[in-house]
Design a protein around this motif. Structure first.
Motif, short mmCIF file in Angstrom:
data_model
loop_
_atom_site.label_atom_id
_atom_site.label_comp_id
_atom_site.label_asym_id
_atom_site.label_seq_id
_atom_site.Cartn_x
_atom_site.Cartn_y
_atom_site.Cartn_z
N MET A 13 0.72 -1.22 0.04
CA MET A 13 -0.24 -0.40 0.08
C MET A 13 1.17 1.34 0.25
SD MET A 13 -2.93 1.53 2.27
CE MET A 13 -2.66 1.30 4.37
N LYS A 14 0.69 2.21 -1.08
CA LYS A 14 1.39 3.80 -1.08
C LYS A 14 0.34 4.94 -0.51
CE LYS A 14 4.47 5.62 -3.37
NZ LYS A 14 5.31 5.62 -4.82
N GLU A 15 0.32 5.66 -0.04
CA GLU A 15 -0.40 6.69 0.46
C GLU A 15 0.46 8.50 -0.20
OE1 GLU A 15 -2.53 5.37 4.09
OE2 GLU A 15 -1.59 6.72 4.22
N ILE A 16 -0.07 9.15 -0.64
CA ILE A 16 0.15 9.80 -1.78
C ILE A 16 -0.48 11.02 -0.80
CG2 ILE A 16 0.42 11.45 -2.89
CD1 ILE A 16 1.11 8.61 -4.48
N ILE A 17 0.09 12.42 -0.04
CA ILE A 17 -0.63 12.66 0.09
C ILE A 17 -0.46 14.85 -1.20
CG2 ILE A 17 -1.29 15.34 1.69
CD1 ILE A 17 -1.46 12.94 2.86
N LEU A 18 -1.68 14.98 -1.56
CA LEU A 18 -1.50 15.57 -2.58
C LEU A 18 -1.55 17.02 -1.83
CD1 LEU A 18 -4.68 13.43 -4.62
CD2 LEU A 18 -1.45 13.55 -4.34
N ASP A 19 -1.05 18.14 -2.59
CA ASP A 19 -1.15 19.35 -2.38
C ASP A 19 -2.23 19.91 -2.61
OD1 ASP A 19 1.26 19.53 -0.67
OD2 ASP A 19 2.41 19.56 -2.45
N SER A 20 -2.29 19.83 -3.52
CA SER A 20 -3.58 20.56 -4.52
C SER A 20 -3.78 20.28 -6.20
CB SER A 20 -3.53 22.64 -5.18
OG SER A 20 -4.96 23.18 -4.67
N SER A 21 -5.00 19.65 -6.64
CA SER A 21 -5.50 19.22 -7.71
C SER A 21 -6.98 19.39 -8.28
CB SER A 21 -5.50 18.16 -7.76
OG SER A 21 -6.01 16.87 -8.86
N ARG A 22 -6.30 20.18 -9.46
CA ARG A 22 -7.38 21.05 -9.98
C ARG A 22 -8.57 19.63 -10.42
NH1 ARG A 22 -8.93 25.85 -13.74
NH2 ARG A 22 -7.15 26.30 -12.18
N ALA A 23 -7.87 18.42 -10.53
CA ALA A 23 -8.69 17.23 -10.62
C ALA A 23 -9.82 16.65 -9.36
CB ALA A 23 -7.79 16.02 -11.28
N MET A 24 -8.60 16.73 -8.22
CA MET A 24 -9.02 16.48 -7.31
C MET A 24 -10.62 16.92 -7.11
SD MET A 24 -7.65 15.41 -4.08
CE MET A 24 -7.20 16.38 -3.34
#
Length: 96
Positions: free
Chosen positions: A1-12
């Motif tokens: 399992m890998k976890e990534i924190i997304l700063d800012s994403s228009r897609a998200m």
């Protein structure tokens, strides 16, 4: 399992907004049915059409998000993933 924190994403952000639209229409349609509104009723049909339109947009946005953020982690592999909007955490199963 890998976890990534997304700063800012228009897609998200777009995916989250569409998720709310789909969820609210689904809840409204469920309420209408429980209140006795017939699926053939004009108001029900109008909300159902909105639900369908938002659902199609949501699925397209989900696919675009997956192509941008998930697929590059393991090209060619089908991965299971989850996105927590509150924490902006993307969890991808099957990766170390």
């Amino acid at each position: 399992m890998k976890e990534i924190i997304l700063d800012s994403s228009r897609a998200m952000d777009h995916l989250e907004a569409l998720g709310y639209e789909v969820g609210s229409r689904k809840d409204l349609l469920s309420y209408m049915i429980s209140a006795g509104v017939k699926p053939s009723d004009e108001a029900f049909q109008a909300y159902h059409k909105e639900y369908q339109d938002f659902f199609i947009q949501y699925e397209a946005a989900k696919s675009a998000f997956e192509k941008e953020f998930v697929e590059p982690l393991a090209p060619g592999r089908r991965l299971t993933w989850n996105l927590d909007f509150a924490t902006r955490r993307l969890t991808v199963e099957g990766l170390s």
